[in-house]
Design a protein around this motif. Structure first.
Motif, PDB file in Angstrom:
ATOM      1  N   ASP A 546     -11.683  36.721 -15.465  1.00 55.79           N
ATOM      2  CA  ASP A 546     -10.857  37.499 -14.556  1.00 55.79           C
ATOM      3  C   ASP A 546     -10.903  36.888 -13.153  1.00 55.79           C
ATOM      4  O   ASP A 546     -11.626  37.362 -12.268  1.00 55.79           O
ATOM      5  CB  ASP A 546     -11.369  38.939 -14.544  1.00 55.79           C
ATOM      6  CG  ASP A 546     -10.321  39.889 -14.026  1.00 55.79           C
ATOM      7  OD1 ASP A 546      -9.151  39.455 -13.877  1.00 55.79           O
ATOM      8  OD2 ASP A 546     -10.652  41.055 -13.753  1.00 55.79           O
ATOM      9  N   VAL A 547     -10.162  35.835 -12.990  1.00 58.37           N
ATOM     10  CA  VAL A 547     -10.164  35.097 -11.718  1.00 58.37           C
ATOM     11  C   VAL A 547      -8.735  34.768 -11.310  1.00 58.37           C
ATOM     12  O   VAL A 547      -7.822  34.776 -12.150  1.00 58.37           O
ATOM     13  CB  VAL A 547     -10.940  33.754 -11.839  1.00 58.37           C
ATOM     14  CG1 VAL A 547     -12.415  33.984 -12.026  1.00 58.37           C
ATOM     15  CG2 VAL A 547     -10.377  32.889 -12.969  1.00 58.37           C
ATOM     16  N   LYS A 548      -8.555  34.477 -10.055  1.00 55.61           N
ATOM     17  CA  LYS A 548      -7.258  33.938  -9.639  1.00 55.61           C
ATOM     18  C   LYS A 548      -7.490  32.741  -8.710  1.00 55.61           C
ATOM     19  O   LYS A 548      -8.561  32.618  -8.097  1.00 55.61           O
ATOM     20  CB  LYS A 548      -6.402  35.000  -8.961  1.00 55.61           C
ATOM     21  CG  LYS A 548      -6.911  35.473  -7.632  1.00 55.61           C
ATOM     22  CD  LYS A 548      -5.894  36.421  -7.002  1.00 55.61           C
ATOM     23  CE  LYS A 548      -6.383  36.891  -5.645  1.00 55.61           C
ATOM     24  NZ  LYS A 548      -5.478  37.831  -5.009  1.00 55.61           N
ATOM     25  N   ILE A 549      -6.495  31.898  -8.652  1.00 55.51           N
ATOM     26  CA  ILE A 549      -6.601  30.735  -7.769  1.00 55.51           C
ATOM     27  C   ILE A 549      -6.124  31.144  -6.386  1.00 55.51           C
ATOM     28  O   ILE A 549      -5.076  31.783  -6.249  1.00 55.51           O
ATOM     29  CB  ILE A 549      -5.754  29.568  -8.308  1.00 55.51           C
ATOM     30  CG1 ILE A 549      -6.305  29.121  -9.668  1.00 55.51           C
ATOM     31  CG2 ILE A 549      -5.745  28.392  -7.333  1.00 55.51           C
ATOM     32  CD1 ILE A 549      -5.485  28.049 -10.354  1.00 55.51           C
ATOM     33  N   VAL A 550      -6.913  30.768  -5.392  1.00 60.56           N
ATOM     34  CA  VAL A 550      -6.516  31.095  -4.015  1.00 60.56           C
ATOM     35  C   VAL A 550      -6.402  29.807  -3.206  1.00 60.56           C
ATOM     36  O   VAL A 550      -6.859  28.747  -3.656  1.00 60.56           O
ATOM     37  CB  VAL A 550      -7.540  32.053  -3.347  1.00 60.56           C
ATOM     38  CG1 VAL A 550      -7.542  33.403  -4.027  1.00 60.56           C
ATOM     39  CG2 VAL A 550      -8.948  31.456  -3.347  1.00 60.56           C
ATOM     40  N   SER A 551      -5.833  29.937  -2.036  1.00 54.95           N
ATOM     41  CA  SER A 551      -5.700  28.745  -1.185  1.00 54.95           C
ATOM     42  C   SER A 551      -7.081  28.230  -0.801  1.00 54.95           C
ATOM     43  O   SER A 551      -7.984  29.010  -0.491  1.00 54.95           O
ATOM     44  CB  SER A 551      -4.907  29.106   0.067  1.00 54.95           C
ATOM     45  OG  SER A 551      -5.138  28.115   1.043  1.00 54.95           O
ATOM     46  N   SER A 552      -7.206  26.915  -0.794  1.00 52.96           N
ATOM     47  CA  SER A 552      -8.504  26.324  -0.446  1.00 52.96           C
ATOM     48  C   SER A 552      -8.676  26.257   1.070  1.00 52.96           C
ATOM     49  O   SER A 552      -9.753  25.942   1.556  1.00 52.96           O
ATOM     50  CB  SER A 552      -8.593  24.921  -1.037  1.00 52.96           C
ATOM     51  OG  SER A 552      -7.550  24.133  -0.495  1.00 52.96           O
ATOM     52  N   GLY A 553      -7.607  26.507   1.799  1.00 56.15           N
ATOM     53  CA  GLY A 553      -7.672  26.448   3.252  1.00 56.15           C
ATOM     54  C   GLY A 553      -7.695  25.024   3.785  1.00 56.15           C
ATOM     55  O   GLY A 553      -7.860  24.812   4.984  1.00 56.15           O
ATOM     56  N   LEU A 554      -7.541  24.048   2.915  1.00 58.21           N
ATOM     57  CA  LEU A 554      -7.563  22.659   3.385  1.00 58.21           C
ATOM     58  C   LEU A 554      -6.194  22.308   3.956  1.00 58.21           C
ATOM     59  O   LEU A 554      -5.164  22.691   3.385  1.00 58.21           O
ATOM     60  CB  LEU A 554      -7.943  21.716   2.240  1.00 58.21           C
ATOM     61  CG  LEU A 554      -9.322  21.997   1.628  1.00 58.21           C
ATOM     62  CD1 LEU A 554      -9.538  21.180   0.363  1.00 58.21           C
ATOM     63  CD2 LEU A 554     -10.432  21.725   2.639  1.00 58.21           C
ATOM     64  N   GLU A 555      -6.230  21.570   5.051  1.00 55.85           N
ATOM     65  CA  GLU A 555      -4.971  21.328   5.788  1.00 55.85           C
ATOM     66  C   GLU A 555      -4.039  20.342   5.117  1.00 55.85           C
ATOM     67  O   GLU A 555      -2.858  20.297   5.394  1.00 55.85           O
ATOM     68  CB  GLU A 555      -5.303  20.750   7.168  1.00 55.85           C
ATOM     69  CG  GLU A 555      -5.827  21.741   8.151  1.00 55.85           C
ATOM     70  CD  GLU A 555      -6.354  21.041   9.395  1.00 55.85           C
ATOM     71  OE1 GLU A 555      -5.956  19.891   9.679  1.00 55.85           O
ATOM     72  OE2 GLU A 555      -7.183  21.655  10.074  1.00 55.85           O
ATOM     73  N   GLU A 574      -0.683  25.371  -8.392  1.00 55.07           N
ATOM     74  CA  GLU A 574      -0.203  24.542  -7.267  1.00 55.07           C
ATOM     75  C   GLU A 574      -1.047  24.743  -6.006  1.00 55.07           C
ATOM     76  O   GLU A 574      -1.004  23.934  -5.093  1.00 55.07           O
ATOM     77  CB  GLU A 574       1.278  24.793  -6.976  1.00 55.07           C
ATOM     78  CG  GLU A 574       1.565  26.091  -6.296  1.00 55.07           C
ATOM     79  CD  GLU A 574       2.970  26.141  -5.708  1.00 55.07           C
ATOM     80  OE1 GLU A 574       3.810  25.327  -6.109  1.00 55.07           O
ATOM     81  OE2 GLU A 574       3.206  27.008  -4.853  1.00 55.07           O
ATOM     82  N   HIS A 575      -1.835  25.824  -5.966  1.00 52.89           N
ATOM     83  CA  HIS A 575      -2.716  26.017  -4.794  1.00 52.89           C
ATOM     84  C   HIS A 575      -3.884  25.042  -4.778  1.00 52.89           C
ATOM     85  O   HIS A 575      -4.576  24.900  -3.768  1.00 52.89           O
ATOM     86  CB  HIS A 575      -3.262  27.442  -4.743  1.00 52.89           C
ATOM     87  CG  HIS A 575      -2.195  28.465  -4.512  1.00 52.89           C
ATOM     88  ND1 HIS A 575      -1.311  28.380  -3.474  1.00 52.89           N
ATOM     89  CD2 HIS A 575      -1.856  29.582  -5.209  1.00 52.89           C
ATOM     90  CE1 HIS A 575      -0.475  29.404  -3.526  1.00 52.89           C
ATOM     91  NE2 HIS A 575      -0.778  30.147  -4.583  1.00 52.89           N
ATOM     92  N   ALA A 576      -4.133  24.419  -5.921  1.00 49.34           N
ATOM     93  CA  ALA A 576      -5.187  23.394  -5.953  1.00 49.34           C
ATOM     94  C   ALA A 576      -4.718  22.208  -5.118  1.00 49.34           C
ATOM     95  O   ALA A 576      -3.523  22.079  -4.834  1.00 49.34           O
ATOM     96  CB  ALA A 576      -5.452  22.971  -7.390  1.00 49.34           C
TER      97      ALA A 576
END
Ligand SMILES: C[S@@+](CC[C@H](N)C(=O)[O-])C[C@H]1O[C@@H](n2cnc3c(N)ncnc32)[C@H](O)[C@@H]1O
Length: 699
Positions: A546-555, A574-576
């Motif tokens: 039970d996980v979701k992909i989130v933004s890595s915050g990398l510029e 695509e957030h990867a």
């Protein structure tokens, strides 16, 4: 003392790659290239320091590691000390000193990351190539959209050649005249000739003959190019075992690439695209020293042009970078100390507050007093990224699941200011030494080193706030560092890595506490650019936990692939972020950040409902072999029997989100469609077998 300017004696531009004190590795391609006579003459002499360093690196990295053990780092003492010894012997010219003074006056960090992020502008092939403009014209095409420019280059080249042709014939005439003049001169024995010794006269003649030969060769090449302008005749397979003619192969590669760009007009009648591609695979493999599997893999993943750029980038070492250990020193102070020792450096870019790029150094960068005191660590720039993405907070409990030699663990410790607790786990006993050494040198006091198979950790340490899984991988992103990958990796190796990575990621998620007040995050990273080891792994985990992909915050960095060779991944993949040697002048890397939504071991959260439905609509569940793979993967999971039983029950039911999504797309009853999906996902031979069975049954 006020902080002094950081920009110093750098005599060249800030593009990093070619100015790095690290030498280009001696790869099969370069070694062979050295043997090509025609090139030898053109080759610039290599800097004296190169050999020893690349050997040192090669040794340390070719430690008998299996691919699952491969580390992406060069932090170990051996790597570092192999470093820049020879740089110490570099003599300092007055001119350099003057430049240094001038540069110091200009002052300050430049932080011009954009420049550094660009791989060295001149491609190696170009450097090695002679003044033949037709070659340069083609190789300069680094941009996908440069088809027309290429054509322009071509026509310019052709014009130039046309000019040359004219000249050539004139020259030829001259030559002939010269020859006859020579002869007549010989006969008439002019006074100046009289003064020449016979051996000198012979030498003159020999010179003239060489000039003529060169001109003839140019004329011949011109003819070939004119012929090739429309169609390219693919030569028959080379089947002799003699040493390959790299210049000829290079030319052929260029021609094939040109044909593939405008296949309709340039192909030879009767030859298929596949004929050209197969020839290209063989030629690239020979030219760059790869096995054909990897070349084919790159061609399947990138455009032809981009594949060429990647292969070229893999021939160059990435810039040497160090990370300031902020537990001991500030970056500015460190930079100042190193500048005083004759190190020429700059910040890596605006995206990092702790990284420094080292252009060159008069002292071994891995043996300075600052290094010994743990003020910095040699670390590739892309290795910073997973730690930045994880962003551990002070006081948290963090697990670094595959930690040796500790480049990332020590960064995590610094980000946490030595508070909280880091479990630094490493499966390979022999790698614990370097891990412990780095933790000690850098003064990390919040880390506990452990030695488990990462897959066993959920039962050992329970829940933590954040987990970093910098997974063992095939190393396809770090070929410049470890050229053994070029020939050492097969499809099977990548599949094996992917399997282990999936198991480790399941364990990583299970170690993470979804209810953590400050965290609940897992970062997955690899130094591979293979989709099976990256997007396919995180796509898998979305279905397992039970996980979701989130933004890595990398510029920066490219988006993760959402589809690959007919397979669709979950759109959120695509957030990867993907990082490449040829785009970012960094080791190839993949970084993906996941947020754990609940501690259940099956993905049941409503939070993922929308994504799943969207995925369904986009064909997420309907790919050709995808459906089967998903079910197989589920059965191969390392989850407990209880979890599997729950999951099996769930699979029997048609989940609400599937019903809803199907209703929305106007499909018939869920049951019917489910059957349709599963039969559609069967490979053709299985389908036929099923049909046969049915018809046999009827009979
Ligand atoms: C990419 S390297 C890690 C580099 C490290 N994170 C750093 O930044 O210095 C992957 C590491 O995983 C270790 N490893 C391999 N199989 C493992 C397993 N089953 N469990 C835990 N670690 C494993 C390897 O020995 C290797 O040290």
């Amino acid at each position: 003392m006020p902080p002094r300017a950081i920009k110093t004696t750098r005599s060249a531009s800030n593009d990093g790659s070619s100015k790095s004190p690290r030498s280009p590795a001696i790869t099969p391609r370069t070694a062979r290239a050295n043997r090509v006579k025609s090139r030898e003459a053109r080759k610039a002499p290599p800097p004296p320091k190169e050999e020893s360093e690349s050997e040192g690196e090669g040794e340390s990295e070719s430690e008998s590691e299996s691919e699952s053990e491969r580390g992406s780092e060069s932090e170990s003492e051996e790597d570092v000390e192999g470093g820049s010894d020879d740089e110490g012997s570099e003599s300092e010219s007055e001119e350099e000193e003057a430049q240094a003074v001038k540069a110091r006056r200009t002052g300050g960090f430049t932080d011009e990351n954009a420049k550094w992020l660009k791989p060295s502008s001149k491609k190696r092939a170009e450097e090695e190539s002679d003044d033949d403009d037709s070659e340069n014209g083609t190789e300069d095409d680094s941009d996908d959209s440069e088809q027309s420019e290429d054509d322009e280059d071509r026509s310019e080249d052709d014009d130039e050649f046309a000019g040359l042709d004219g000249n050539d014939s004139e020259d030829d005439g001259d030559m002939e005249q010269d020859d006859s003049e020579d002869d007549s001169e010989d006969d008439s024995e002019s006074s100046s000739e009289d003064e020449l010794l016979p051996i000198e006269r012979k030498a003159l003649k020999e010179d003239a003959r060489r000039v003529k030969e060169k001109e003839d060769a140019r004329a011949e090449q011109l003819e070939t190019n004119i012929q090739d302008d429309d169609t390219y005749h693919l030569p028959d397979e080379d089947d002799d075992d003699s040493v390959p003619d790299l210049s000829a192969i290079q030319m052929r590669i260029q021609e094939i690439v040109r044909v593939l760009k405008d296949f309709k007009n340039r192909r030879e009648t009767g030859k298929s695209r596949n004929d050209y591609v197969e020839r290209l695979v063989a030629d690239l493999a020979t030219y760059y020293g790869y096995n054909s599997f990897l070349i084919r893999y790159f061609l399947d993943t990138f455009s032809v042009e981009e594949t060429m750029e990647l292969l070229e980038a893999n021939e160059q070492q990435r810039p040497v970078t160090i990370r300031t250990n902020t537990l001991k020193v500030r970056r500015r102070e460190l930079a100042e100390s190193l500048i005083n020792r004759g190190v020429n450096l700059d910040p890596v870019g605006k995206w990092s507050k702790v990284g420094l790029i080292v252009y060159d150094s008069r002292v071994p960068i891995g043996a300075t007093p600052e290094y010994m005191a743990g003020q910095y660590i040699l670390q590739s720039a892309s290795s910073f990224l997973p730690c930045m993405a994880l962003a551990p907070q002070e006081g948290e409990r963090v697990l670094d699941m595959a930690a040796a030699p500790g480049g990332k663990t020590t960064y995590l410790a610094a980000l946490m200011r030595n508070t909280g607790m880091i479990f630094a786990n490493e499966y390979q006993k022999k790698r614990l030494t370097s891990l412990v050494a780095n933790l000690q040198r850098l003064g990390c006091t919040n880390a506990i080193v452990c030695n488990y198979d990462g897959r066993a950790l959920p039962k050992v340490i329970g829940h933590v706030d954040r987990v970093l899984l910098d997974a063992p991988c095939s190393g396809t992103g770090v070929i410049a560092k470890d050229s053994s990958v070029k020939t050492g990796k097969s499809a099977e190796d990548i599949a094996k890595c992917a399997h282990l990575q999936k198991e480790l990621l399941v364990a990583a998620i299970d170690c993470c506490d979804a209810n953590s007040k400050t965290g609940g995050y897992v970062v997955y990273s690899t130094c591979s650019i293979a989709v099976e080891e990256n997007e396919a792994v995180v796509d898998y985990i979305l279905r397992k936990r039970d996980v979701k992909i989130v933004s890595s915050g990398l510029e920066f960095g490219r988006k993760g692939f959402t589809s690959y060779r007919g397979k669709n991944f979950h759109p959120s993949v695509e957030h990867a972020r993907r990082f490449y040697p040829h785009v970012h002048n960094m080791d190839g890397f993949f970084v993906c950040k996941l947020k754990k939504l609940s501690n259940r071991t099956v993905p049941t959260s409503n939070d993922t409902f929308d994504e799943k439905r969207a995925a369904l609509e986009s064909g997420y569940f309907g790919g050709a072999h995808d459906g089967d793979a998903r079910v197989d993967d589920a059965n191969a999971d390392v989850a407990s029997e209880k979890d599997q039983a729950i999951e099996a029950k769930k699979r029997k039911r048609v989940p609400g989100y599937v019903k809803a999504a199907l209703a929305e797309v106007g499909a018939g009853s869920a049951k019917k469609t489910k059957t349709a999906v599963s039969s559609r996902s069967l490979p053709p031979d299985k389908k036929n077998a099923k049909k046969d069975k049915k018809s046999k049954g009827k009979k």
